[in-house]
Design a protein around this motif. Structure first.
Motif, PDB file in Angstrom:
ATOM      1  N   TYR A 155      -3.739   3.742   3.389  1.00 40.60           N
ATOM      2  CA  TYR A 155      -4.326   2.548   2.760  1.00 40.60           C
ATOM      3  C   TYR A 155      -3.756   1.263   3.375  1.00 40.60           C
ATOM      4  CZ  TYR A 155      -5.700  -0.837  -0.789  1.00 40.60           C
ATOM      5  OH  TYR A 155      -6.233  -1.931  -1.424  1.00 40.60           O
ATOM      6  N   GLN A 156      -2.443   1.242   3.593  1.00 42.09           N
ATOM      7  CA  GLN A 156      -1.818   0.060   4.203  1.00 42.09           C
ATOM      8  C   GLN A 156      -2.352  -0.190   5.610  1.00 42.09           C
ATOM      9  OE1 GLN A 156       0.169  -2.171   2.695  1.00 42.09           O
ATOM     10  NE2 GLN A 156      -0.107  -0.958   0.828  1.00 42.09           N
ATOM     11  N   HIS A 157      -2.693   0.866   6.307  1.00 44.89           N
ATOM     12  CA  HIS A 157      -3.182   0.741   7.684  1.00 44.89           C
ATOM     13  C   HIS A 157      -4.641   0.286   7.724  1.00 44.89           C
ATOM     14  CE1 HIS A 157      -3.235   1.622  11.998  1.00 44.89           C
ATOM     15  NE2 HIS A 157      -4.419   2.189  11.811  1.00 44.89           N
ATOM     16  N   TYR A 158      -5.467   0.802   6.802  1.00 46.97           N
ATOM     17  CA  TYR A 158      -6.912   0.560   6.890  1.00 46.97           C
ATOM     18  C   TYR A 158      -7.454  -0.476   5.902  1.00 46.97           C
ATOM     19  CZ  TYR A 158      -7.596   4.500  10.088  1.00 46.97           C
ATOM     20  OH  TYR A 158      -7.565   5.336  11.169  1.00 46.97           O
ATOM     21  N   LYS A 159      -6.613  -0.950   4.975  1.00 40.55           N
ATOM     22  CA  LYS A 159      -7.154  -1.946   4.046  1.00 40.55           C
ATOM     23  C   LYS A 159      -7.550  -3.185   4.849  1.00 40.55           C
ATOM     24  CE  LYS A 159      -2.795  -4.191   2.743  1.00 40.55           C
ATOM     25  NZ  LYS A 159      -1.842  -4.486   1.654  1.00 40.55           N
TER      26      LYS A 159
END
Length: 408
Positions: A155-159
């Motif tokens: 999530y941190q990478h793709y948000k």
């Protein structure tokens, strides 16, 4: 990167240029353009070469290539994994190449997802799939990285392109991918973890042994106590919660931590033995975990010593048998001269009988069922291990115990 590659890069990119004496700004730009993994190391090496420092005096840093996966390749006698982690050489078109296991996993995962994901999701995930994310996800995988932790990293990478639920589904896909591509690792993890659970349930610490020392793991449960303290700043009493260790062993914590500690101890053994080997050469050496720093004169010998130390662990089946023996089977000061201390698989029927004998007699029915499930899981994992790694034949008892698969 090898010493030869690094020096060749220097000759082609700097020494051959019209101006050998680059400014500080030029060096910083080179570091940025080449995306140096360690900019300060890069600049220090350049300055040494520019100022005419004797090449034999320049510190050379050599980092084990994903040491945990290297240890896995040893336990599984897996040539593919050993090649991915540069434990054994890889040749392509008569040229020795340096592999990167995280790049290899990235390529495998990309192919896996192309078969599994919808076109819309694929168009978001694949272009932004980086080595950095793969390392964040897969380096801790063999230590037991949780689904929630993986989904948070994703999530941190793709948000803001993906919702949290989509990231959870991707994390589930990654777990399925790992199970499909690296079943041997998961099987060994399950075996070692359940030994830790049983040892804790027997009210014993978990022991990890390599010559000449044994490491002890002993997790205890905590209880909470509320106390009051006087806050001098606020001039009033306030409540504080303390976590106090009890005398009850924590089986859940032992289960989740045992495999990670099993690998960490082998890592520590390798580092200690490497220092001894380098001192024997009278070589200057500095180590941080699995990173070894020495001078160019001894840098070529460092990987050879690393392999030597790893092979001194002897047969992986011996390490697993002894781990089972000292934690579950051995009684008191009983000698180590048993079938459990040989470079040969223990017959599954003997293992099952030995483990069933350790079940306490005064257990409740539900507890007895839990013990039986854990023991059956250990026996099943062990049998899969010896079948896949040693080609054990349950009907004839034959197996290949030459340990020459890895060609160490």
């Amino acid at each position: 990167m090898s010493i030869e590659h690094a020096y060749l890069w220097y000759i082609n990119n700097i020494a051959s240029s019209a101006d050998d004496y680059l400014s500080d700004d030029d060096i910083i730009q080179i570091v940025k353009d080449n995306d140096a993994a360690d900019p300060y190391q890069f600049i220090s090496k350049y300055l040494c070469l520019k100022n005419g420092t004797n090449l034999m005096q320049i510190p050379i840093t050599q980092d084990a290539s994903a040491s945990a996966y290297q240890i896995m390749s040893y336990f599984l006698l897996d040539t593919k994994l050993a090649s991915f982690t540069n434990l054994i050489p890889s040749i392509y078109e008569n040229t020795l190449i340096i592999n990167d296991i995280y790049i290899n996993i990235l390529d495998e995962l990309r192919r896996y997802w192309k078969k599994k994901l919808s076109k819309n999701l694929l168009n978001i995930v694949i272009p932004s799939l980086t080595r950095k994310l793969i390392k964040v996800l897969f380096m801790p995988m063999i230590y037991g990285k949780t689904l929630l932790s993986m989904s948070n990293d994703i999530y941190q990478h793709y948000k803001p392109f993906l919702r949290k639920q989509e990231c959870i589904e991707l994390a589930k896909d990654i777990q399925s991918f790992f199970k499909e591509c690296y079943p041997g690792i998961l099987n060994l993890m399950e075996l070692i973890r359940n030994v830790g659970w049983l040892a804790s349930a027997m009210d014993k610490p978990v022991l990890y042994s390599v010559c000449p020392y044994t490491t002890e793991q002993d997790y205890m449960k905590f209880k909470t106590e509320q106390i009051y303290v006087f806050d001098r700043n606020q001039k009033k009493r306030r409540q504080v919660t303390l976590r106090i260790p009890t005398d009850d062993r924590d089986q859940r914590k032992s289960h989740t931590s045992t495999f990670a500690n099993f690998i960490h101890q082998k890592d520590a053994y390798i580092a200690m033995r490497m220092i001894k080997e380098m001192r024997h050469l009278k070589a200057p050496v500095y180590t941080v975990h699995d990173n070894f720093i020495t001078t160019a004169l001894y840098a070529f010998q460092t990987p050879h010593k690393y392999i030597k130390v790893l092979t001194e662990l002897r047969s992986p089946i011996l390490r697993i048998n002894k781990f089972l023996y000292i934690n579950l089977i051995k009684k008191g000061k009983e000698s180590n001269d048993s079938i459990w201390c040989c470079d040969f698989p223990v017959t599954p029927s003997i293992m099952r009988m030995e483990l069933m004998n350790i079940i306490p007699m005064n257990l409740k029915k539900s507890q007895m069922k839990t013990w039986e499930i854990k023991i059956e899981s250990i026996c099943s994992s062990y049998e899969k291990y010896i079948e896949n790694v040693y080609h054990y034949n349950a009907n004839t008892g034959d197996c290949n115990c030459l340990d020459n698969t890895l060609h160490l």
